[in-house]
Design a protein around this motif. Structure first.
Motif, short mmCIF file in Angstrom:
data_model
loop_
_atom_site.label_atom_id
_atom_site.label_comp_id
_atom_site.label_asym_id
_atom_site.label_seq_id
_atom_site.Cartn_x
_atom_site.Cartn_y
_atom_site.Cartn_z
N ILE A 25 0.84 -1.20 0.00
CA ILE A 25 0.00 0.00 0.00
C ILE A 25 0.88 1.25 0.00
O ILE A 25 1.85 1.35 0.75
N ALA A 26 0.54 2.19 -0.88
CA ALA A 26 1.31 3.42 -0.98
C ALA A 26 1.24 4.21 0.32
O ALA A 26 0.24 4.18 1.05
N LYS A 27 2.33 4.91 0.62
CA LYS A 27 2.39 5.71 1.84
C LYS A 27 1.29 6.77 1.82
O LYS A 27 1.01 7.39 0.81
N ASP A 28 0.64 6.92 2.97
CA ASP A 28 -0.43 7.92 3.18
C ASP A 28 -1.73 7.56 2.48
O ASP A 28 -2.69 8.34 2.51
N ASP A 29 -1.80 6.38 1.82
CA ASP A 29 -3.06 5.95 1.24
C ASP A 29 -3.87 5.20 2.30
O ASP A 29 -3.30 4.66 3.26
N ALA A 30 -5.17 5.13 2.11
CA ALA A 30 -6.04 4.43 3.06
C ALA A 30 -6.99 3.52 2.28
O ALA A 30 -7.59 3.94 1.29
N ILE A 31 -7.11 2.26 2.71
CA ILE A 31 -7.98 1.29 2.04
C ILE A 31 -9.42 1.50 2.49
O ILE A 31 -9.73 1.46 3.68
N LEU A 32 -10.31 1.70 1.52
CA LEU A 32 -11.71 1.99 1.82
C LEU A 32 -12.63 0.81 1.51
O LEU A 32 -13.79 0.82 1.94
N GLY A 33 -12.13 -0.19 0.77
CA GLY A 33 -12.98 -1.34 0.45
C GLY A 33 -12.18 -2.46 -0.17
O GLY A 33 -11.09 -2.23 -0.72
N ALA A 34 -12.70 -3.69 -0.06
CA ALA A 34 -12.03 -4.87 -0.62
C ALA A 34 -13.06 -5.76 -1.30
O ALA A 34 -14.16 -5.96 -0.77
N TYR A 35 -12.71 -6.29 -2.47
CA TYR A 35 -13.62 -7.14 -3.24
C TYR A 35 -12.88 -8.40 -3.69
O TYR A 35 -11.80 -8.32 -4.26
N ASN A 36 -13.48 -9.55 -3.43
CA ASN A 36 -12.96 -10.79 -3.99
C ASN A 36 -13.26 -10.82 -5.48
O ASN A 36 -14.35 -10.42 -5.91
N CYS A 37 -12.31 -11.28 -6.27
CA CYS A 37 -12.48 -11.28 -7.71
C CYS A 37 -11.52 -12.29 -8.33
O CYS A 37 -10.82 -13.01 -7.62
N SER A 38 -11.47 -12.33 -9.63
CA SER A 38 -10.49 -13.11 -10.38
C SER A 38 -9.83 -12.20 -11.41
O SER A 38 -10.51 -11.42 -12.08
N HIS A 39 -8.52 -12.29 -11.52
CA HIS A 39 -7.77 -11.54 -12.54
C HIS A 39 -7.60 -12.46 -13.74
O HIS A 39 -7.01 -13.54 -13.63
N VAL A 40 -8.13 -12.06 -14.89
CA VAL A 40 -8.13 -12.90 -16.08
C VAL A 40 -7.11 -12.38 -17.08
O VAL A 40 -7.13 -11.21 -17.45
N THR A 41 -6.21 -13.25 -17.51
CA THR A 41 -5.28 -12.96 -18.60
C THR A 41 -5.24 -14.18 -19.50
O THR A 41 -4.85 -15.25 -19.05
N ALA A 42 -5.67 -14.01 -20.74
CA ALA A 42 -5.72 -15.11 -21.71
C ALA A 42 -6.63 -16.21 -21.18
O ALA A 42 -7.82 -16.00 -21.05
N LEU A 43 -6.08 -17.39 -20.83
CA LEU A 43 -6.87 -18.47 -20.26
C LEU A 43 -6.63 -18.63 -18.77
O LEU A 43 -7.19 -19.53 -18.14
N ASP A 44 -5.76 -17.81 -18.20
CA ASP A 44 -5.44 -17.91 -16.78
C ASP A 44 -6.40 -17.06 -15.96
O ASP A 44 -6.69 -15.92 -16.32
N LYS A 45 -6.86 -17.64 -14.86
CA LYS A 45 -7.75 -16.93 -13.94
C LYS A 45 -7.18 -17.11 -12.53
O LYS A 45 -7.10 -18.22 -12.03
N HIS A 46 -6.78 -16.00 -11.93
CA HIS A 46 -6.16 -16.06 -10.62
C HIS A 46 -7.08 -15.42 -9.58
O HIS A 46 -7.47 -14.26 -9.72
N GLU A 47 -7.41 -16.21 -8.54
CA GLU A 47 -8.18 -15.65 -7.43
C GLU A 47 -7.41 -14.45 -6.88
O GLU A 47 -6.20 -14.52 -6.65
#
Length: 611
Positions: A25-47
């Motif tokens: 996390i970048a300095k001085d940034d604040a996390i406001l929310g989190a979402y479960n998802c999958s990152h898709v590239t070509a045929l790869d899907k990463h939780e």
């Protein structure tokens, strides 16, 4: 005791995970929310987990958020090979590790981008469901993120609100209307109509090329280079792959763009129509073709000689190449198979046929085996008129795509792929209906309760092919004959020189800006996109000076870009990426920042490889 020991171990594991994430996390940034998802590239899907901060977004692979809002690691082996999270709760899931379980080290690839780096947000389908977002950045990179139905709209809304008025929303029409409520529907409909009308008018008037227009339509229809199952689709435009020379003024060398691939040969077309008429199944609607013109298999078939597509192909084939006779070998043979010979082959092309000669060369020296004829597979066999030169093949193929004949008939192919002949009665009459699971809305994944049937349906959608979203309900207009239009493309002699003064040295750069021409001397370079500043690197100290193109006022300098003098340089179209070459034989890639003082941040150094 044992219970206390387990509790301490769980706390240690949680602290370790929190620390890992905190370091990203970048300095001085604040996390406001989190979402479960999958990152898709070509045929790869990463939780993955998508973290939305106050200033930046963070996509971190192989983490999930459980029901207690705790981060948990997810190993590659635990990831479901086919994303099937629709209808599940937003947190938790079988892919997450029980708290406190020790595992081998898991790699957590991650990406960070500031909200002001976002240029466009696209709502996307994934396996025919409206559950994805594609984020386009100003530096040209893009990310495809898949959610479940519950949080896709929420994540999209937060991305838009955090990004302010910067990014453009480009959503396929049915998805835009599906997300709208009440009076919003009319507003969304109006936006989409204006977008399509403007785009089509530009194409009709010759302001954008056939290639550019097709790329825009693919994007509008939900196609993405990030997803091989929904890869951009382009037409075969030629049918002459035998002549020694190619005469693009001869209409006989072109494919009939008013017909789908399966209907080009009359004999084969009759067999497909017979299949359609004799089809008798109460659950499966009638169709002409049991295969599709665009699928992940088609993309990998064409790009098998290039990484990472070779690795994806091998993964689908259990680590081995298919039989040599079934691999991509020659342009002529592939055309004949798809246009008339093979009942199981109606594939169209991919955009790379019009810009990527490297795809036809086996530069990685893979052993694809030997065909039954005894012929060894190596480079793609090109038509005689290409003279064994992949660059010449691509050049001529692109010329054909931009030819007068294709310009006059391209609207007919658009009707088949993106328009009114894609579905319904018009599609039936055009012999253009495919298996029902290729169409959006054909099945409600959430309504399938049987997990085995659900997974089988998802696998079929993923592997078989997906029809682009229908974006035109009426016949697409023809392209205007450019001879009657006044544009920079039809009247180049009317270009206006702008601040074109007597240059003290040879011309080094010429830039078109609207209908104006800008020019600079040797070893000078405009800074896009406004071209109101320029760089020069002809000084003795290897530095690069920044000047105003309006009044030639000195604005600053960039130093220590190389250990030698610059020999060449280039900018990305938006001016955010600056690439320099030097006598030190290196190519440096810089992130170019603007503000009160221009500055460069080194992103990569490119070095040539010895043969």
């Amino acid at each position: 005791d044992k219970e206390s020991a387990n509790k301490e171990e769980e706390e240690e594991e949680e602290e370790e995970i929190d620390e890992k994430i905190a370091r990203l996390i970048a300095k001085d940034d604040a996390i406001l929310g989190a979402y479960n998802c999958s990152h898709v590239t070509a045929l790869d899907k990463h939780e993955s987990v998508l973290l939305m901060g106050r200033d930046n977004c963070y996509l971190i692979e192989h983490y999930r958020v459980n029901e207690k809002d705790e981060f948990e690691e997810v190993s590659e082996e635990q990831c479901n090979p086919s994303f099937s999270g629709w209808g599940e709760k937003e947190s938790g899931g079988s892919g997450a590790l029980p708290a406190g379980r020790k595992t081998k080290t898991i790699a957590h690839a991650h990406m960070i981008w500031a909200y002001d780096e976002i240029s466009e947000l696209h709502k996307r389908r994934y396996l025919l469901q409206p559950v994805a977002i594609e984020v386009f950045k100003k530096d040209g990179r893009n990310i495809l993120i898949v959610f479940n139905n519950q949080n896709c709209e929420e994540a999209f809304a937060k991305l838009m609100s955090s990004s302010g008025n910067g990014p453009s929303i480009i959503a396929p029409l049915s998805m835009a209307l599906g997300a709208a409520k009440g009076g919003e529907i009319e507003e969304e409909w109006g936006k989409m109509q204006l977008w399509k009308k403007s785009l089509t008018q530009k194409w009709q008037q010759g302001a954008i090329s056939n290639f550019q227009y097709l790329m825009h339509l693919n994007t509008l229809a939900g196609r993405s280079f990030n997803d091989l199952t929904q890869y951009p689709v382009f037409p075969w435009v030629l049918r002459d792959y035998e002549s020694e020379e190619l005469d693009l003024n001869n209409p006989e060398v072109y494919r009939d763009l008013s017909k789908p691939m399966g209907a080009l040969g009359e004999k084969r077309k009759a067999e497909f129509e017979m299949r359609y008429e004799n089809w008798d199944d109460s659950e499966i609607p009638k169709f002409h073709y049991g295969t599709h013109y665009s699928s992940a298999g088609t993309v990998l078939y064409y790009l098998i000689r290039m990484e990472p597509y070779t690795s994806h192909f091998l993964a689908l084939q259990g680590g081995k190449f298919d039989l040599a006779d079934r691999l991509f070998h020659g342009i002529k043979d592939t055309w004949l198979s798809a246009s008339e010979q093979n009942m199981a082959d109606v594939k169209e092309l991919i955009p790379e046929f019009y810009f990527l000669p490297e795809m036809f060369v086996n530069s990685n020296k893979y052993d694809f085996g030997v065909k039954q004829t005894g012929e060894k597979l190596w480079n793609v066999v090109l038509p005689p008129w290409a003279h064994d030169d992949p660059q010449e093949f691509v050049r001529r193929n692109r010329q054909a795509l931009e030819s007068d004949y294709v310009s006059e008939h391209l609207h007919e192919w658009i009707d088949l792929i993106f328009g009114y002949k894609q579905q319904g009665k018009a599609a039936e009459e055009a012999c253009n209906l495919y298996y029902y699971l290729t169409y959006e809305g054909a099945v409600d994944i959430e309504a399938i309760e049987d997990p085995v049937l659900r997974q089988a349906t998802l696998s079929q959608i993923e592997n078989f092919g997906q029809t682009p979203q229908q974006i035109f309900k009426k016949p697409h207009p023809k392209r205007s004959k450019l001879s009657g239009k006044y544009t920079v493309y039809t009247h180049p002699h009317q270009l206006v020189p702008y601040q074109l003064r007597m240059l003290p040295d040879p011309v080094g750069q010429v830039v078109m800006q609207g209908e104006k021409v800008l020019a600079l001397g040797h070893q000078k370079l405009f800074i896009p996109p406004k071209n109101q500043k320029y760089l020069t690197w002809n000084g003795p100290d290897y530095s690069v000076s920044i000047w105003s193109a309006v009044d030639d006022k000195f604005l600053g300098a960039l130093e220590y870009l190389h250990d030698g003098p610059l020999s060449c340089a280039a900018f990305s179209d938006d001016g955010t990426i600056f690439v320099t070459g030097s006598s030190d034989t290196l190519i440096n890639v810089w992130a170019y920042g603007r503000g009160r003082s221009e500055q460069c941040q080194l992103k990569a150094t490119l070095r040539g490889a010895l043969e």
